[in-house]
Design a protein around this motif. Structure first.
Motif, PDB file in Angstrom:
ATOM      1  N   GLY A 130      72.021   4.555  13.205  1.00 10.50           N
ATOM      2  CA  GLY A 130      73.091   5.452  13.651  1.00 10.50           C
ATOM      3  C   GLY A 130      72.816   6.912  13.354  1.00 10.50           C
ATOM      4  N   THR A 131      71.611   7.226  12.847  1.00  9.72           N
ATOM      5  CA  THR A 131      71.280   8.604  12.494  1.00  9.72           C
ATOM      6  C   THR A 131      71.032   9.456  13.743  1.00  9.72           C
ATOM      7  OG1 THR A 131      70.202   7.686  10.539  1.00  9.72           O
ATOM      8  CG2 THR A 131      69.745  10.004  11.034  1.00  9.72           C
ATOM      9  N   MET A 132      70.394   8.874  14.744  1.00  8.59           N
ATOM     10  CA  MET A 132      70.072   9.599  15.979  1.00  8.59           C
ATOM     11  C   MET A 132      70.388   8.720  17.181  1.00  8.59           C
ATOM     12  SD  MET A 132      66.412  11.358  15.062  1.00  8.59           S
ATOM     13  CE  MET A 132      66.231  12.428  13.621  1.00  8.59           C
ATOM     14  N   ARG A 133      70.560   9.364  18.340  1.00 11.77           N
ATOM     15  CA  ARG A 133      70.833   8.599  19.566  1.00 11.77           C
ATOM     16  C   ARG A 133      69.650   8.628  20.539  1.00 11.77           C
ATOM     17  NH1 ARG A 133      75.606  11.857  21.489  1.00 11.77           N
ATOM     18  NH2 ARG A 133      74.233  13.330  20.454  1.00 11.77           N
ATOM     19  N   ARG A 134      69.017   9.798  20.641  1.00  9.26           N
ATOM     20  CA  ARG A 134      67.915   9.925  21.611  1.00  9.26           C
ATOM     21  C   ARG A 134      66.735  10.585  20.936  1.00  9.26           C
ATOM     22  NH1 ARG A 134      71.986  12.998  23.989  1.00  9.26           N
ATOM     23  NH2 ARG A 134      73.388  11.710  25.210  1.00  9.26           N
ATOM     24  N   VAL A 135      65.618   9.874  20.890  1.00  6.21           N
ATOM     25  CA  VAL A 135      64.432  10.381  20.200  1.00  6.21           C
ATOM     26  C   VAL A 135      63.243  10.365  21.159  1.00  6.21           C
ATOM     27  CG1 VAL A 135      62.876  10.062  18.224  1.00  6.21           C
ATOM     28  CG2 VAL A 135      65.310   9.461  18.009  1.00  6.21           C
ATOM     29  N   ALA A 136      62.530  11.481  21.218  1.00  2.00           N
ATOM     30  CA  ALA A 136      61.270  11.504  21.977  1.00  2.00           C
ATOM     31  C   ALA A 136      60.141  11.133  21.025  1.00  2.00           C
ATOM     32  CB  ALA A 136      61.024  12.883  22.572  1.00  2.00           C
ATOM     33  N   VAL A 137      59.385  10.091  21.380  1.00  2.00           N
ATOM     34  CA  VAL A 137      58.190   9.715  20.611  1.00  2.00           C
ATOM     35  C   VAL A 137      56.978  10.044  21.485  1.00  2.00           C
ATOM     36  CG1 VAL A 137      56.961   7.883  19.403  1.00  2.00           C
ATOM     37  CG2 VAL A 137      59.467   7.835  19.510  1.00  2.00           C
ATOM     38  N   VAL A 138      56.119  10.886  20.945  1.00  2.65           N
ATOM     39  CA  VAL A 138      54.987  11.383  21.719  1.00  2.65           C
ATOM     40  C   VAL A 138      53.690  11.044  20.998  1.00  2.65           C
ATOM     41  CG1 VAL A 138      54.135  13.416  22.968  1.00  2.65           C
ATOM     42  CG2 VAL A 138      56.476  13.412  22.074  1.00  2.65           C
ATOM     43  N   CYS A 155      30.578  11.088  20.846  1.00  2.00           N
ATOM     44  CA  CYS A 155      31.106  11.988  21.891  1.00  2.00           C
ATOM     45  C   CYS A 155      31.431  11.275  23.196  1.00  2.00           C
ATOM     46  CB  CYS A 155      30.185  13.177  22.130  1.00  2.00           C
ATOM     47  SG  CYS A 155      28.719  12.832  23.118  1.00  2.00           S
ATOM     48  N   VAL A 156      30.835  10.094  23.410  1.00  2.00           N
ATOM     49  CA  VAL A 156      31.081   9.389  24.679  1.00  2.00           C
ATOM     50  C   VAL A 156      32.400   8.603  24.645  1.00  2.00           C
ATOM     51  CG1 VAL A 156      28.604   9.163  25.069  1.00  2.00           C
ATOM     52  CG2 VAL A 156      29.838   7.273  23.992  1.00  2.00           C
ATOM     53  N   LEU A 157      33.009   8.502  23.459  1.00  2.00           N
ATOM     54  CA  LEU A 157      34.129   7.574  23.294  1.00  2.00           C
ATOM     55  C   LEU A 157      35.499   8.175  23.591  1.00  2.00           C
ATOM     56  CD1 LEU A 157      33.023   6.024  19.864  1.00  2.00           C
ATOM     57  CD2 LEU A 157      32.586   5.101  22.145  1.00  2.00           C
ATOM     58  N   PHE A 158      35.647   9.476  23.353  1.00  2.00           N
ATOM     59  CA  PHE A 158      36.998  10.029  23.278  1.00  2.00           C
ATOM     60  C   PHE A 158      37.412  10.835  24.506  1.00  2.00           C
ATOM     61  CE2 PHE A 158      35.543   9.387  18.906  1.00  2.00           C
ATOM     62  CZ  PHE A 158      36.582   8.605  18.415  1.00  2.00           C
ATOM     63  N   GLY A 159      38.731  11.001  24.643  1.00  5.52           N
ATOM     64  CA  GLY A 159      39.279  11.804  25.722  1.00  5.52           C
ATOM     65  C   GLY A 159      40.557  12.487  25.254  1.00  5.52           C
ATOM     66  N   ASP A 160      41.073  13.390  26.084  1.00 10.24           N
ATOM     67  CA  ASP A 160      42.274  14.169  25.756  1.00 10.24           C
ATOM     68  C   ASP A 160      43.449  13.701  26.610  1.00 10.24           C
ATOM     69  OD1 ASP A 160      40.490  15.625  24.210  1.00 10.24           O
ATOM     70  OD2 ASP A 160      40.270  17.221  25.714  1.00 10.24           O
ATOM     71  N   GLY A 161      44.651  13.779  26.039  1.00  9.66           N
ATOM     72  CA  GLY A 161      45.839  13.426  26.824  1.00  9.66           C
ATOM     73  C   GLY A 161      47.051  13.252  25.937  1.00  9.66           C
ATOM     74  N   ALA A 162      48.206  13.088  26.570  1.00  8.71           N
ATOM     75  CA  ALA A 162      49.453  12.846  25.834  1.00  8.71           C
ATOM     76  C   ALA A 162      50.372  11.953  26.656  1.00  8.71           C
ATOM     77  CB  ALA A 162      50.154  14.170  25.522  1.00  8.71           C
ATOM     78  N   GLY A 163      51.160  11.166  25.940  1.00 13.33           N
ATOM     79  CA  GLY A 163      52.174  10.330  26.590  1.00 13.33           C
ATOM     80  C   GLY A 163      53.438  10.375  25.758  1.00 13.33           C
ATOM     81  N   ALA A 164      54.589  10.330  26.420  1.00 11.48           N
ATOM     82  CA  ALA A 164      55.864  10.398  25.697  1.00 11.48           C
ATOM     83  C   ALA A 164      56.801   9.300  26.174  1.00 11.48           C
ATOM     84  CB  ALA A 164      56.522  11.757  25.918  1.00 11.48           C
ATOM     85  N   ALA A 165      57.651   8.847  25.253  1.00 10.02           N
ATOM     86  CA  ALA A 165      58.689   7.868  25.588  1.00 10.02           C
ATOM     87  C   ALA A 165      60.008   8.369  25.022  1.00 10.02           C
ATOM     88  CB  ALA A 165      58.337   6.502  24.996  1.00 10.02           C
ATOM     89  N   ILE A 166      61.060   8.280  25.821  1.00 13.41           N
ATOM     90  CA  ILE A 166      62.401   8.624  25.330  1.00 13.41           C
ATOM     91  C   ILE A 166      63.074   7.329  24.900  1.00 13.41           C
ATOM     92  CG2 ILE A 166      64.599   9.758  25.846  1.00 13.41           C
ATOM     93  CD1 ILE A 166      62.104  11.595  26.099  1.00 13.41           C
ATOM     94  N   MET A 284      41.987   8.035  23.745  1.00 15.34           N
ATOM     95  CA  MET A 284      42.821   9.224  23.489  1.00 15.34           C
ATOM     96  C   MET A 284      43.610   9.050  22.197  1.00 15.34           C
ATOM     97  SD  MET A 284      44.295   9.948  27.323  1.00 15.34           S
ATOM     98  CE  MET A 284      44.973   8.290  27.455  1.00 15.34           C
ATOM     99  N   SER A 285      43.136   8.190  21.308  1.00 16.04           N
ATOM    100  CA  SER A 285      43.759   7.964  20.005  1.00 16.04           C
ATOM    101  C   SER A 285      45.262   7.676  20.169  1.00 16.04           C
ATOM    102  CB  SER A 285      43.458   9.158  19.090  1.00 16.04           C
ATOM    103  OG  SER A 285      43.941   8.937  17.803  1.00 16.04           O
ATOM    104  N   ALA A 286      46.132   8.471  19.544  1.00 13.47           N
ATOM    105  CA  ALA A 286      47.572   8.166  19.555  1.00 13.47           C
ATOM    106  C   ALA A 286      48.180   8.171  20.953  1.00 13.47           C
ATOM    107  CB  ALA A 286      48.312   9.163  18.669  1.00 13.47           C
ATOM    108  N   ALA A 287      47.472   8.727  21.926  1.00 12.19           N
ATOM    109  CA  ALA A 287      48.048   8.845  23.279  1.00 12.19           C
ATOM    110  C   ALA A 287      47.807   7.617  24.146  1.00 12.19           C
ATOM    111  CB  ALA A 287      47.479  10.082  23.971  1.00 12.19           C
ATOM    112  N   THR A 288      46.903   6.709  23.735  1.00 15.56           N
ATOM    113  CA  THR A 288      46.514   5.669  24.701  1.00 15.56           C
ATOM    114  C   THR A 288      47.677   4.740  25.048  1.00 15.56           C
ATOM    115  OG1 THR A 288      45.724   4.016  23.094  1.00 15.56           O
ATOM    116  CG2 THR A 288      44.127   5.663  23.808  1.00 15.56           C
ATOM    117  N   ILE A 289      48.471   4.322  24.066  1.00 14.07           N
ATOM    118  CA  ILE A 289      49.542   3.359  24.360  1.00 14.07           C
ATOM    119  C   ILE A 289      50.649   3.996  25.219  1.00 14.07           C
ATOM    120  CG2 ILE A 289      51.383   1.938  23.327  1.00 14.07           C
ATOM    121  CD1 ILE A 289      49.350   1.067  21.204  1.00 14.07           C
ATOM    122  N   PRO A 290      51.170   5.188  24.863  1.00  9.61           N
ATOM    123  CA  PRO A 290      52.215   5.744  25.740  1.00  9.61           C
ATOM    124  C   PRO A 290      51.728   6.082  27.143  1.00  9.61           C
ATOM    125  CG  PRO A 290      51.618   7.327  24.017  1.00  9.61           C
ATOM    126  CD  PRO A 290      50.983   6.019  23.654  1.00  9.61           C
TER     127      PRO A 290
END
Ligand code: UT7
Length: 326
Positions: A130-138, A155-166, A284-290
């Motif tokens: 009940g602390t928050m109602r809408r949270v963006a997780v990026v 160097c062949v493994l990685f890439g850049d990007g971002a994904g977000a979920a509300i 893209m590390s933390a970005a791959t799943i979103p």
């Protein structure tokens, strides 16, 4: 089940595509080696001057638009990243500045490739308490800035990007059925960026020694990743009382197709239920799943009521798995 719902998703992806053939002109590698050993064919690389917060801000704006929600109505902003804009303040605060919002708590989660699922766990706790109602997780990264472009092993493994979920409270039909997050800091030096923090502040020598780039024992990471990702996912499925046949889609962290396939097999989930964007974007590390969740939704592979299993592994070592009813 903890009642939450992902009501919007969005991505921020650089337009510049770097193929395996492009990399083979730079280091001693080949399209064949990279494709066979990893499953990656190309990746996006951010233009100079584009920071992690730029990609994250784009993803947050897109996810809010998808959810028909004004960004300033968010109660919280969680950014999972290992490639922070600055050592301080947090990348989340830079994202606030770029999106043009303020007031709500904004902070980073540092859990490497597991960061998005760590963030989802936190958002779920904040919403169901009940602390928050809408949270963006990026989840967002500009890995290209911390890669040694002369080291073919990384160097062949990685890439850049971002994904977000509300993430919002659920009407009762959707939620996080089960999840677990863990870490083993004794293995921290297996995959890390040695310099630039308080352990080894930046000097001319650290720059000359490439100590500000990814240092990784690839084989060791590989073995731990398979075991941790599958163990975490199997446990979460057991806790959720979900069998492999009940799973609609497996959306794992996307680092290497061989790791993803081995984890999927150990979970007993059929091959055609695994969703991958690895060939297009690399790790893209933390970005791959979103990013993968967004693309799966956009393609109609995820609908209300579907059971989605995600699992991840990264620097730390950290791991996390979640079973969602969408
Ligand atoms: O997101 C979490 C973080 N990271 C990961 O999950 C990565 C986990 N690790 C991996 O994905 C794999 O271990 C790699 C893709 C990094 C390496 O694949 P591998 O099958 O474990 O290869 P290897 O490290 O055992 O190397 C095999 C050979 C070596 O040559 P020799 O010693 O057999 O002659 C390497 O020097 O492949 C060579 N090699 C390359 N050859 C061409 C390493 N990188 C390359 C390359 N191109 N890019």
């Amino acid at each position: 089940m903890r009642g939450i719902k992902i009501v919007g998703t969005g991505v921020g992806l650089p337009s510049q595509i770097v193929t395996n053939f492009d990399l083979a002109r730079r280091v001693d590698t080949s399209d064949e080696w990279i494709t066979d050993r990893t499953g990656i064919r190309e990746r996006r690389i951010a233009e100079p001057g584009v920071a992690t917060s730029d990609l994250c801000a784009e993803a947050v704006r897109a996810a809010c638009a998808d959810a028909s929600l004004a960004p300033d109505s968010l109660d919280g902003l969680i950014v999972a990243t290992s490639t922070t804009d600055t050592l301080f303040p947090s990348t989340a605060c830079w994202v606030q500045r770029k999106v043009g919002i303020k007031g709500m708590p904004a902070f980073d989660v540092s859990a490497g490739c597991s960061g998005f699922l760590y963030g989802l766990e936190l958002a779920t706790a904040l919403i169901t308490s009940g602390t928050m109602r809408r949270v963006a997780v990026v989840g967002g990264e500009v890995m290209s800035r911390v890669v040694n472009w002369d080291d073919r092993g990384t160097c062949v493994l990685f890439g850049d990007g971002a994904g977000a979920a509300i993430v919002t409270a659920s009407d009762g039909s959707s939620g996080l059925l089960a999840s677990n997050c863990g870490a083993d800091g004794s293995l921290a030096p297996i995959l890390y960026q040695p310099a630039g923090g308080s352990q080894m502040p930046a000097t001319h020598e650290t720059v000359d020694a490439h100590a500000h780039t990814v240092h990784m024992e690839g084989n060791t990471v590989f073995k731990h990743a398979v075991v941790a990702m599958s163990t975490a996912a199997v446990q979460a499925m057991r806790d959720a009382e979900v069998g492999p046949e009940d799973v609609t889609l497996m959306v794992p962290h996307q680092a290497n197709m061989r790791i993803m396939e081995a984890a999927r097999e150990r979970c007993g989930i059929e091959r055609d239920k695994m969703y991958s964007v690895l060939h297009k974007y690399g790790n893209m590390s933390a970005a791959t799943i979103p990013v993968a969740l967004h693309e799966a939704r956009t393609e109609g592979r995820i609908k209300d009521g579907d059971i989605i299993v995600s699992t991840a592994f990264g620097t730390g070592f950290t791991w996390a798995a979640s079973v969602l009813r969408w």
